[in-house]
Design an enzyme around this catalytic site. Structure first.
Site, PDB file in Angstrom:
ATOM      1  CD  GLN A   1     -59.143 -23.833  52.737  1.00 26.13           C
ATOM      2  OE1 GLN A   1     -59.374 -24.925  53.259  1.00 26.13           O
ATOM      3  NE2 GLN A   1     -57.933 -23.312  52.701  1.00 26.13           N
TER       4      GLN A   1
ATOM      5  CB  SER B   1     -55.697 -25.884  45.677  1.00 25.96           C
ATOM      6  OG  SER B   1     -54.342 -26.074  45.978  1.00 25.96           O
TER       7      SER B   1
ATOM      8  CG  HIS C   1     -51.609 -27.395  48.933  1.00 29.54           C
ATOM      9  ND1 HIS C   1     -51.476 -26.768  50.145  1.00 29.54           N
ATOM     10  CD2 HIS C   1     -51.920 -26.417  48.051  1.00 29.54           C
ATOM     11  CE1 HIS C   1     -51.681 -25.464  49.993  1.00 29.54           C
ATOM     12  NE2 HIS C   1     -51.949 -25.226  48.728  1.00 29.54           N
TER      13      HIS C   1
ATOM     14  CB  CYS D   1     -51.016 -15.841  52.415  1.00 28.36           C
ATOM     15  SG  CYS D   1     -51.510 -17.359  51.639  1.00 28.36           S
TER      16      CYS D   1
ATOM     17  CG  ASN E   1     -58.991 -18.571  53.377  1.00 25.93           C
ATOM     18  OD1 ASN E   1     -59.857 -17.901  52.842  1.00 25.93           O
ATOM     19  ND2 ASN E   1     -57.839 -18.051  53.753  1.00 25.93           N
TER      20      ASN E   1
HETATM   21  C1  LIG Z   1     -59.607 -19.969  49.611  1.00 30.62           C
HETATM   22  C2  LIG Z   1     -58.246 -20.145  49.013  1.00 30.62           C
HETATM   23  N1  LIG Z   1     -58.021 -19.759  47.748  1.00 30.62           N
HETATM   24  C3  LIG Z   1     -56.834 -19.905  47.148  1.00 30.62           C
HETATM   25  C4  LIG Z   1     -55.769 -20.455  47.824  1.00 30.62           C
HETATM   26  C5  LIG Z   1     -54.464 -20.603  47.131  1.00 30.62           C
HETATM   27  O1  LIG Z   1     -54.266 -21.940  46.715  1.00 30.62           O
HETATM   28  P1  LIG Z   1     -52.796 -22.479  46.378  1.00 30.62           P
HETATM   29  O2  LIG Z   1     -52.060 -22.562  47.681  1.00 30.62           O
HETATM   30  O3  LIG Z   1     -53.016 -23.829  45.748  1.00 30.62           O
HETATM   31  O4  LIG Z   1     -52.184 -21.517  45.424  1.00 30.62           O
HETATM   32  C6  LIG Z   1     -55.946 -20.864  49.164  1.00 30.62           C
HETATM   33  C7  LIG Z   1     -54.807 -21.403  49.930  1.00 30.62           C
HETATM   34  O5  LIG Z   1     -54.667 -21.118  51.110  1.00 30.62           O
HETATM   35  C8  LIG Z   1     -57.218 -20.711  49.764  1.00 30.62           C
HETATM   36  O6  LIG Z   1     -57.444 -21.078  51.028  1.00 30.62           O
END
Ligand SMILES: Cc1ncc(COP(=O)(O)O)c(C=O)c1O
Length: 383
Positions: free
Chosen positions: A181, A201, A203, A327, A153
């Site tokens: 991603q 995911s 979004h 995050c 990501n």
């Molecule tokens: C590689 C990766 N895994 C998991 C997630 C988490 O996904 P969600 O925001 O739908 O919980 C993200 C979100 O930034 C991500 O980039």
């Protein structure tokens, strides 16, 4: 004076909902409020809408509709996949992952370690690449699971999914991949590889937040995280987020329809941005630039600059980017991904991520390069 329009280059954090997705969702936030489990007409229409969305997501993942389990997003999918693999192998107390995973993998791994599991983290090289020999070396007779992301990501660096899945199959262990991603940006052929579980995911692909899916290979056992009603074929209890699922389905359909053209167009934006930044700004390095990458991600290090300060100035100029993953932003910790790639603290803290989407334009790229070069020059002058 009206505010300048926002230049949104933070699409790996989240994406704008596509208007066509919103349109598909609206009835399910209004008059179509049925519960898919109820037998009345409204309920049946909701169930049909969820079924349709399941097909749309399956097409994007390259799998059967019955292999798609809707969840509340990438984080739940990741947590559920790890928990399932470990619960189904109670005698195996070891798992293998990488040092550059998202916290949705790393944090549950820490929690498993606190419960007595052993977690092995595979390192990456200076470009963010995995050494397959090291991955193989880390797998032990009591390993239950290998979990490796499809694309990082922060840097966009791609990992060799097919090879990893094949290795896991040879070793007789579960293989999970966090494809949050990668989905919608590169082709994913889940059924063509021996992948056990795959997280995605909504979004990140111009769908709504709070909804995602886990691919569960039809030949792989499954132990659910959430228990309750029999939704999702007993694999994930809880009344379905119907509007979210409908939106996710539409977003998946749109992503699949434009996968090839968008990859080319978005990569052209990314390349123009990197070229412009290199031409206009001295001392720029592309983190992970030597590895195969997602078409939309650019992670740049600006020598002698604090990324947090650059972000503030960019924000004032209406350019949205990020330092490290969303995050961890604000925590002032250098990115664990860049640190794992061997970047010193200085370079890691001098790095910014720009991530592009179908809604960005070449004009925005030109403006952003202009603004960025001013911001970096100012910070260097003031340092
Ligand atoms: C590689 C990766 N895994 C998991 C997630 C988490 O996904 P969600 O925001 O739908 O919980 C993200 C979100 O930034 C991500 O980039």
């Amino acid at each position: 004076m009206p505010e300048a329009p926002l230049i949104y280059f933070d699409n790996n954090a989240t994406t704008r909902i596509d208007p066509r997705v919103l349109e598909a969702m609206l009835p399910f936030l209004g008059e179509e409020y049925g519960n898919p489990s109820s037998g009345c007409r409204l309920g049946k229409r909701a169930a049909n809408a969820v079924r349709h969305a399941r097909g749309q997501v399956a097409a994007l993942l390259g799998c059967e509709p019955g292999e798609v389990v809707f969840t509340s997003g990438g984080t739940e999918s990741d947590n559920a996949a790890l928990a399932s693999a470990l619960r189904l192998n109670p005698r195996r107390r070891h798992l293998v992952t990488t040092a550059v995973e998202h916290h949705a993998i790393l944090k549950p791994c820490e929690a498993f370690a606190a419960q007595g599991y052993e977690v092995a983290y595979v390192d990456v090289d200076g470009e963010g690449r995995l050494d397959m020999h090291e991955v193989a070396h880390k797998i032990k007779p009591d390993t239950a699971l290998l979990s490796v992301m499809a694309a990082n990501n922060e840097t966009g660096v791609l990992f060799p999914l097919a090879e990893l899945a094949e290795l896991a199959r040879e070793k007789g262990i579960f293989f999970h991949t966090d494809a949050v991603q990668a989905a919608g940006k590169i082709p994913l052929r889940a059924s063509a590889m021996p992948v056990s579980y795959m997280s995605v995911s909504s979004h990140k692909i111009h769908g709504p937040k709070g909804v995602g899916a886990l691919y569960v290979n039809r030949h792989t056992a499954w132990s659910p995280l959430l228990l309750g009603g029999g939704q999702e074929g007993g694999r994930r209890a809880g009344t379905e987020n119907v509007p979210g699922i409908v939106g996710f389905g539409k977003a998946a359909e749109l992503a699949l329809a434009s996968l090839e053209t968008e990859a080319v167009e978005v990569a052209a934006l990314r390349d123009a941005f990197e070229r412009g930044a290199r031409e206009r700004i001295p001392g720029v390095r592309v983190n992970g630039g030597g590895a195969p990458r997602l078409p939309n991600t650019s992670n740049l290090a600006f020598d002698g600059v604090e990324a947090e300060n650059a972000l503030l100035l960019l924000e004032r100029a209406r350019v949205c980017a990020s330092a490290g993953s969303a995050c961890t932003a604000g925590s002032l910790q250098p990115s664990h991904v860049l640190r794992a790639m061997g970047c010193g603290r200085e370079r890691a803290k001098a790095s910014l991520r720009f991530s592009f989407s179908r809604f960005n334009t070449p004009a925005e790229v030109g403006q952003a390069v202009e603004i960025l070069s001013g911001v970096i020059a100012r910070l260097r002058r003031e340092a």
